[in-house]
Design a protein around this motif. Structure first.
Motif, PDB file in Angstrom:
ATOM      1  N   ARG A   1       0.824  -1.217   0.000  1.00 40.21           N
ATOM      2  CA  ARG A   1       0.000   0.000   0.000  1.00 40.21           C
ATOM      3  C   ARG A   1       0.861   1.270   0.000  1.00 40.21           C
ATOM      4  N   ILE A   2       2.161   1.151   0.190  1.00 37.85           N
ATOM      5  CA  ILE A   2       3.021   2.311   0.382  1.00 37.85           C
ATOM      6  C   ILE A   2       3.587   2.746  -0.959  1.00 37.85           C
ATOM      7  N   SER A   3       3.245   3.951  -1.383  1.00 38.18           N
ATOM      8  CA  SER A   3       3.742   4.461  -2.655  1.00 38.18           C
ATOM      9  C   SER A   3       5.212   4.841  -2.539  1.00 38.18           C
ATOM     10  N   PRO A   4       6.055   4.371  -3.464  1.00 38.05           N
ATOM     11  CA  PRO A   4       7.463   4.793  -3.470  1.00 38.05           C
ATOM     12  C   PRO A   4       7.625   6.291  -3.669  1.00 38.05           C
ATOM     13  N   ASP A   5       6.578   6.954  -4.172  1.00 36.87           N
ATOM     14  CA  ASP A   5       6.662   8.411  -4.338  1.00 36.87           C
ATOM     15  C   ASP A   5       7.005   9.097  -3.017  1.00 36.87           C
ATOM     16  N   ASN A   6       6.625   8.488  -1.898  1.00 35.21           N
ATOM     17  CA  ASN A   6       6.862   9.108  -0.594  1.00 35.21           C
ATOM     18  C   ASN A   6       8.340   9.360  -0.349  1.00 35.21           C
ATOM     19  N   TRP A   7       9.138   8.305  -0.409  1.00 36.27           N
ATOM     20  CA  TRP A   7      10.553   8.497  -0.084  1.00 36.27           C
ATOM     21  C   TRP A   7      11.311   9.195  -1.209  1.00 36.27           C
ATOM     22  N   VAL A   8      10.848   9.052  -2.446  1.00 36.63           N
ATOM     23  CA  VAL A   8      11.482   9.801  -3.537  1.00 36.63           C
ATOM     24  C   VAL A   8      11.256  11.298  -3.332  1.00 36.63           C
ATOM     25  N   HIS A   9      10.017  11.665  -2.989  1.00 37.41           N
ATOM     26  CA  HIS A   9       9.656  13.068  -2.753  1.00 37.41           C
ATOM     27  C   HIS A   9      10.438  13.634  -1.573  1.00 37.41           C
ATOM     28  N   ASP A  10      10.403  12.932  -0.440  1.00 40.46           N
ATOM     29  CA  ASP A  10      11.062  13.440   0.760  1.00 40.46           C
ATOM     30  C   ASP A  10      12.575  13.520   0.583  1.00 40.46           C
ATOM     31  N   GLN A  11      13.158  12.499  -0.049  1.00 42.99           N
ATOM     32  CA  GLN A  11      14.608  12.485  -0.169  1.00 42.99           C
ATOM     33  C   GLN A  11      15.112  13.581  -1.098  1.00 42.99           C
ATOM     34  N   ALA A  12      14.332  13.878  -2.123  1.00 44.99           N
ATOM     35  CA  ALA A  12      14.726  14.977  -3.012  1.00 44.99           C
ATOM     36  C   ALA A  12      14.844  16.288  -2.241  1.00 44.99           C
ATOM     37  N   LEU A  13      13.959  16.497  -1.281  1.00 47.13           N
ATOM     38  CA  LEU A  13      14.010  17.709  -0.471  1.00 47.13           C
ATOM     39  C   LEU A  13      15.138  17.644   0.564  1.00 47.13           C
ATOM     40  N   LEU A  14      15.353  16.478   1.141  1.00 47.71           N
ATOM     41  CA  LEU A  14      16.459  16.323   2.083  1.00 47.71           C
ATOM     42  C   LEU A  14      17.808  16.557   1.415  1.00 47.71           C
ATOM     43  N   ASP A  15      17.901  16.223   0.135  1.00 49.51           N
ATOM     44  CA  ASP A  15      19.175  16.318  -0.587  1.00 49.51           C
ATOM     45  C   ASP A  15      19.461  17.712  -1.133  1.00 49.51           C
ATOM     46  N   ARG A  16      18.582  18.679  -0.880  1.00 42.27           N
ATOM     47  CA  ARG A  16      18.873  20.050  -1.297  1.00 42.27           C
ATOM     48  C   ARG A  16      20.131  20.553  -0.599  1.00 42.27           C
ATOM     49  N   PRO A  17      20.918  21.367  -1.278  1.00 40.26           N
ATOM     50  CA  PRO A  17      22.135  21.886  -0.639  1.00 40.26           C
ATOM     51  C   PRO A  17      21.813  22.566   0.694  1.00 40.26           C
ATOM     52  N   GLY A  18      22.521  22.174   1.724  1.00 40.20           N
ATOM     53  CA  GLY A  18      22.344  22.773   3.042  1.00 40.20           C
ATOM     54  C   GLY A  18      21.265  22.149   3.895  1.00 40.20           C
ATOM     55  N   ASN A  19      20.430  21.274   3.320  1.00 45.19           N
ATOM     56  CA  ASN A  19      19.304  20.777   4.111  1.00 45.19           C
ATOM     57  C   ASN A  19      19.720  19.762   5.161  1.00 45.19           C
ATOM     58  N   ARG A  20      20.820  19.076   4.941  1.00 42.35           N
ATOM     59  CA  ARG A  20      21.277  18.140   5.965  1.00 42.35           C
ATOM     60  C   ARG A  20      21.521  18.865   7.290  1.00 42.35           C
ATOM     61  N   ASP A  21      22.151  20.039   7.222  1.00 40.03           N
ATOM     62  CA  ASP A  21      22.392  20.789   8.454  1.00 40.03           C
ATOM     63  C   ASP A  21      21.093  21.256   9.087  1.00 40.03           C
ATOM     64  N   VAL A  22      20.094  21.577   8.265  1.00 34.70           N
ATOM     65  CA  VAL A  22      18.775  21.930   8.799  1.00 34.70           C
ATOM     66  C   VAL A  22      18.234  20.779   9.645  1.00 34.70           C
ATOM     67  N   GLN A  23      18.314  19.575   9.096  1.00 33.24           N
ATOM     68  CA  GLN A  23      17.758  18.413   9.785  1.00 33.24           C
ATOM     69  C   GLN A  23      18.559  18.057  11.024  1.00 33.24           C
ATOM     70  N   LEU A  24      19.865  18.182  10.962  1.00 29.82           N
ATOM     71  CA  LEU A  24      20.681  17.875  12.138  1.00 29.82           C
ATOM     72  C   LEU A  24      20.443  18.892  13.251  1.00 29.82           C
ATOM     73  N   ASP A  25      20.205  20.157  12.879  1.00 31.86           N
ATOM     74  CA  ASP A  25      19.846  21.149  13.900  1.00 31.86           C
ATOM     75  C   ASP A  25      18.538  20.768  14.587  1.00 31.86           C
ATOM     76  N   MET A  26      17.550  20.327  13.793  1.00 34.01           N
ATOM     77  CA  MET A  26      16.257  19.961  14.377  1.00 34.01           C
ATOM     78  C   MET A  26      16.380  18.710  15.252  1.00 34.01           C
ATOM     79  N   LEU A  27      17.146  17.724  14.790  1.00 31.34           N
ATOM     80  CA  LEU A  27      17.350  16.525  15.605  1.00 31.34           C
ATOM     81  C   LEU A  27      18.046  16.885  16.920  1.00 31.34           C
ATOM     82  N   GLY A  28      19.016  17.795  16.836  1.00 26.18           N
ATOM     83  CA  GLY A  28      19.701  18.210  18.044  1.00 26.18           C
ATOM     84  C   GLY A  28      18.797  18.956  18.993  1.00 26.18           C
ATOM     85  N   ASP A  29      17.893  19.751  18.464  1.00 27.44           N
ATOM     86  CA  ASP A  29      17.008  20.554  19.319  1.00 27.44           C
ATOM     87  C   ASP A  29      15.829  19.755  19.857  1.00 27.44           C
ATOM     88  N   TYR A  30      15.571  18.562  19.310  1.00 30.00           N
ATOM     89  CA  TYR A  30      14.431  17.793  19.815  1.00 30.00           C
ATOM     90  C   TYR A  30      14.531  17.578  21.323  1.00 30.00           C
TER      91      TYR A  30
END
Length: 324
Positions: free
Chosen positions: A215-244
């Motif tokens: 039932r899980i569309s592969p579009d989900n991880w393709v869509h999300d990963q494309a956004l995660l792979d934007r230049p600089g976005n890894r640091d955005v996510q690591l900041d959020m993980l650190g602040d959790y």
């Protein structure tokens, strides 16, 4: 020449070949009467940042605020919104750094849960939503509960889906390297989290523990990963993980809000989630003994494989508790 039969659908007239109507005329007539909700894709400038949101449903209807998790966006609600928008005014924002919202560099924007809650607060205020029920999931839980602490009178109800407010929900091994980073913000500990924004982990979040992976569309991880792979976005996510970790000291305040305000609450939880396991669901009943709880054979993103179960539960809950 084939004879064409006009069919009215959501205000439009469609010409359909007559032969297509011979099999199920009754079903065609019934379908013609079904409402087709319109979803608008909008954005507003909040403190100089473009914040994207999906909006649907009648203006003046009870508001449902949908708050997404990591690493996704309002995209996670794309299938649920049309099932609620005939009767509810649905608003689903993307936080800065996610989805279609701006993602300024992490040295130009404070990627903290307090800041994200402030941005969402300003957005709903601009939209004119002075009272709302909240669907909170993953990151959406501490963001939503921070909103509740700021404006407890605005919260008409809660739908909680794999969103934590109790220490019992943070015992999964998934959190071990993140907790190390909370205690020591060294570059070494930060680098140890790089794997959490890779395609393997993104796909894992969508597929692990699901009752029916087909039932899980592969579009989900393709869509999300494309956004995660934007230049600089890894640091955005690591900041959020650190602040959790900054949310954990607020858990007693979140719980006091539950006890004191007693918002009508529906808990729908994927029991196989290795990030926010089922152990985080049941403690809600200590502070919200009247909450309705449903533990589903699903994983982290339960809407992807249990929409057919969750949507009726959510609709029924809102109709009884919110749309009075």
């Amino acid at each position: 020449m084939k004879r064409l039969i006009p069919i009215a659908l959501a205000g439009a007239i469609l010409a359909v070949p007559a032969a297509a109507q011979t099999g199920c005329p009754a079903a065609a007539q019934q379908s013609a009467a079904l409402p087709v909700p319109v979803i608008h894709y909008k954005s507003k400038q909040i403190d100089g940042v473009k914040v994207f949101y999906r909006e649907a449903g009648p203006v003046g209807a009870p508001v449902l605020l949908l708050l997404h998790g990591f690493p996704t966006s309002s995209h996670m609600f794309r299938n649920l919104i049309p099932l609620l928008a005939d009767r509810y005014h649905v608003i689903a924002p993307d936080y800065p750094g996610y989805g279609q919202s701006d993602a300024p560099g992490h040295t130009q924007f404070a990627y903290t849960f307090a800041h994200q809650a402030d941005i969402v607060d300003k957005l709903v205020t601009q939209i004119g939503a002075s009272r709302y029920a909240m669907y909170v999931m993953d990151y959406g839980a501490p963001i939503g509960y921070r909103l509740a602490l700021k404006h407890p009178e605005r919260v008409s109800g809660l739908i909680v889906q794999n969103g934590n407010a109790y220490v019992e929900g943070l015992q999964s091994p998934f959190w071990d390297p993140i907790k190390v980073y909370w205690r020591d913000r060294s570059q070494k500990n930060r680098d140890a989290l790089n794997g959490l924004v890779t395609l393997d982990i993104t796909k894992f979040q969508y597929t692990d523990g699901m009752g029916d992976v087909e039932r899980i569309s592969p579009d989900n991880w393709v869509h999300d990963q494309a956004l995660l792979d934007r230049p600089g976005n890894r640091d955005v996510q690591l900041d959020m993980l650190g602040d959790y970790g900054a949310n954990v000291p607020l858990y007693p305040q979140f719980q006091a809000f539950f006890r004191e305000r007693k918002p009508p609450t529906l808990i729908v939880w994927g029991k196989n989630d290795k990030i926010f396991p089922e152990a985080g669901a049941h403690p809600y009943l200590r502070d919200l003994p009247d909450a309705e709880i449903h533990i589903l054979d699903s994983g982290h993103f339960a809407l992807e494989d249990r929409l057919d179960e969750m949507a009726p539960l959510i609709r029924n809950f809102l109709d009884r508790k919110i749309c009075k």
